[in-house]
Scaffold this motif. Structure first.
Motif, short mmCIF file in Angstrom:
data_model
loop_
_atom_site.label_atom_id
_atom_site.label_comp_id
_atom_site.label_asym_id
_atom_site.label_seq_id
_atom_site.Cartn_x
_atom_site.Cartn_y
_atom_site.Cartn_z
N ALA A 105 0.83 -1.21 0.00
CA ALA A 105 0.00 0.00 0.00
C ALA A 105 0.87 1.26 0.00
O ALA A 105 0.58 2.23 -0.72
CB ALA A 105 -0.93 0.00 1.21
N LYS A 106 1.94 1.26 0.79
CA LYS A 106 2.85 2.41 0.83
C LYS A 106 3.53 2.62 -0.51
O LYS A 106 3.68 3.74 -0.98
CB LYS A 106 3.89 2.20 1.93
CG LYS A 106 3.35 2.33 3.34
CD LYS A 106 4.46 2.10 4.36
CE LYS A 106 3.92 2.20 5.79
NZ LYS A 106 4.97 1.93 6.80
N GLN A 107 3.95 1.51 -1.11
CA GLN A 107 4.62 1.60 -2.41
C GLN A 107 3.66 2.14 -3.48
O GLN A 107 4.03 2.98 -4.30
CB GLN A 107 5.15 0.23 -2.81
CG GLN A 107 5.98 0.25 -4.08
CD GLN A 107 6.59 -1.10 -4.38
OE1 GLN A 107 6.47 -2.04 -3.59
NE2 GLN A 107 7.22 -1.22 -5.53
N GLU A 108 2.42 1.67 -3.44
CA GLU A 108 1.41 2.13 -4.39
C GLU A 108 1.10 3.61 -4.19
O GLU A 108 0.94 4.35 -5.17
CB GLU A 108 0.14 1.28 -4.21
CG GLU A 108 -0.88 1.50 -5.31
CD GLU A 108 -2.07 0.57 -5.16
OE1 GLU A 108 -3.21 1.03 -5.28
OE2 GLU A 108 -1.83 -0.64 -4.91
N LYS A 109 1.07 4.02 -2.92
CA LYS A 109 0.79 5.41 -2.62
C LYS A 109 1.91 6.32 -3.09
O LYS A 109 1.68 7.38 -3.68
CB LYS A 109 0.59 5.57 -1.11
CG LYS A 109 0.17 6.97 -0.70
CD LYS A 109 -0.09 7.03 0.81
CE LYS A 109 -0.51 8.44 1.21
NZ LYS A 109 -0.76 8.53 2.69
N SER A 110 3.17 5.88 -2.86
CA SER A 110 4.31 6.70 -3.28
C SER A 110 4.42 6.77 -4.80
O SER A 110 4.78 7.78 -5.38
CB SER A 110 5.60 6.14 -2.68
OG SER A 110 5.85 4.84 -3.17
N THR A 111 4.06 5.66 -5.46
CA THR A 111 4.08 5.63 -6.92
C THR A 111 3.00 6.54 -7.50
O THR A 111 3.21 7.25 -8.48
CB THR A 111 3.88 4.20 -7.44
OG1 THR A 111 4.87 3.35 -6.88
CG2 THR A 111 3.98 4.16 -8.98
N GLY A 112 1.82 6.52 -6.84
CA GLY A 112 0.72 7.36 -7.31
C GLY A 112 1.00 8.83 -7.11
O GLY A 112 0.59 9.67 -7.91
#
Length: 259
Positions: free
Chosen positions: A252-259
């Motif tokens: 979730a953190k990785q997806e958020k940072s990518t977004g």
């Protein structure tokens, strides 16, 4: 005094065991977990608890077949204490390759030829180290294998001095238990650097055992095998949930940072 004698009046199922000059009382636990390098996190796949004097191989024998059917297990990494005929038969039937981090027993003398040196097809010798096939071979129900080699191949062979064949009047012969061949082949794999690197994947289970038991002083809060077993299964479920939770949070953190 027998190891199954009463150890604690509060728990008549607890047993005794001595290992590496240390005394242990109570129960033992075997745990299996995934360790494929491509897995995003490890999962505990089996927990087996029994009396402290139960052989490790007996515990694994109960789980090997289930692990193959439920997880698609193909490679099983274990230490030398899990050498067990029933487990090995089950693994052969399920096409599971066992990888041992160590081999029990004494290593053969360096000057003696290893029984892993020839090319084997099960219990049949396809070719000796010099490339020749025995003209006669036998495999007995007792587990013994034997064979005869033509003298024209063995006389003057460069391996003759340390070979496992013995000279007879009209031929050379050999005979030993097939178990010796299996152990020799395991030793050869164990000496392979690639196998050693693969076996390093098992190191994680040692830290898992520390998480599950040693942090609590290795003493259970319960008495009776079924209660100790259920407590171990509950701990394993908790570990799996924590590992899955950490993975999902990281995703979730990785997806958020990518977004």
């Amino acid at each position: 005094m027998d190891s199954s004698s009463l150890q604690n009046p509060h728990d008549d199922e607890a047993t005794y065991r001595s290992k590496d000059a240390e005394d242990y009382f109570g129960y033992k636990s075997n745990i299996a977990e995934t360790c494929d390098g491509e897995n995003p996190f490890r999962l505990i796949t089996a927990v087996r608890v029994d009396t402290n004097n139960t052989d490790d191989g007996d515990l694994l024998a109960e789980d090997a077949r289930n692990l193959a059917e439920e997880t698609g297990l193909r490679d099983l990494l274990v230490d030398g204490g899990y050498t067990h005929k029933e487990v090995e038969k089950c693994c052969r039937d399920q096409e599971i390759t066992q990888h041992f981090t160590g081999i029990t027993g004494q290593r053969p003398a360096a000057e003696k030829m290893s029984l892993a040196a020839p090319e084997w097809d099960g219990t049949r010798m396809v070719a000796c180290p010099a490339g020749h096939e025995p003209f006669e071979q036998n495999h007995y129900e007792t587990g013994r294998i034997s064979g005869k080699m033509d003298k024209k191949f063995c006389d003057g062979c460069q391996h003759q001095e340390n070979c496992f064949v013995e000279e007879q009047q009209e031929h050379y012969s050999y005979g030993f238990r097939e178990r010796r061949v299996e152990v020799a082949q395991r030793r050869r794999r164990l000496d392979d650097p690639a196998e050693q690197e693969f076996l390093n994947l098992r190191a994680g289970v040692e830290s898992l055992m520390n998480e599950m038991y040693h942090k609590d002083g290795e003493k259970t809060k319960f008495t009776g095998k079924i209660k100790v077993k259920n407590a171990s299964i509950a701990k394993a479920m908790g570990r799996n949930l924590k590992r899955a939770s950490r993975f999902l949070e990281s995703e979730a953190k990785q997806e958020k940072s990518t977004g």
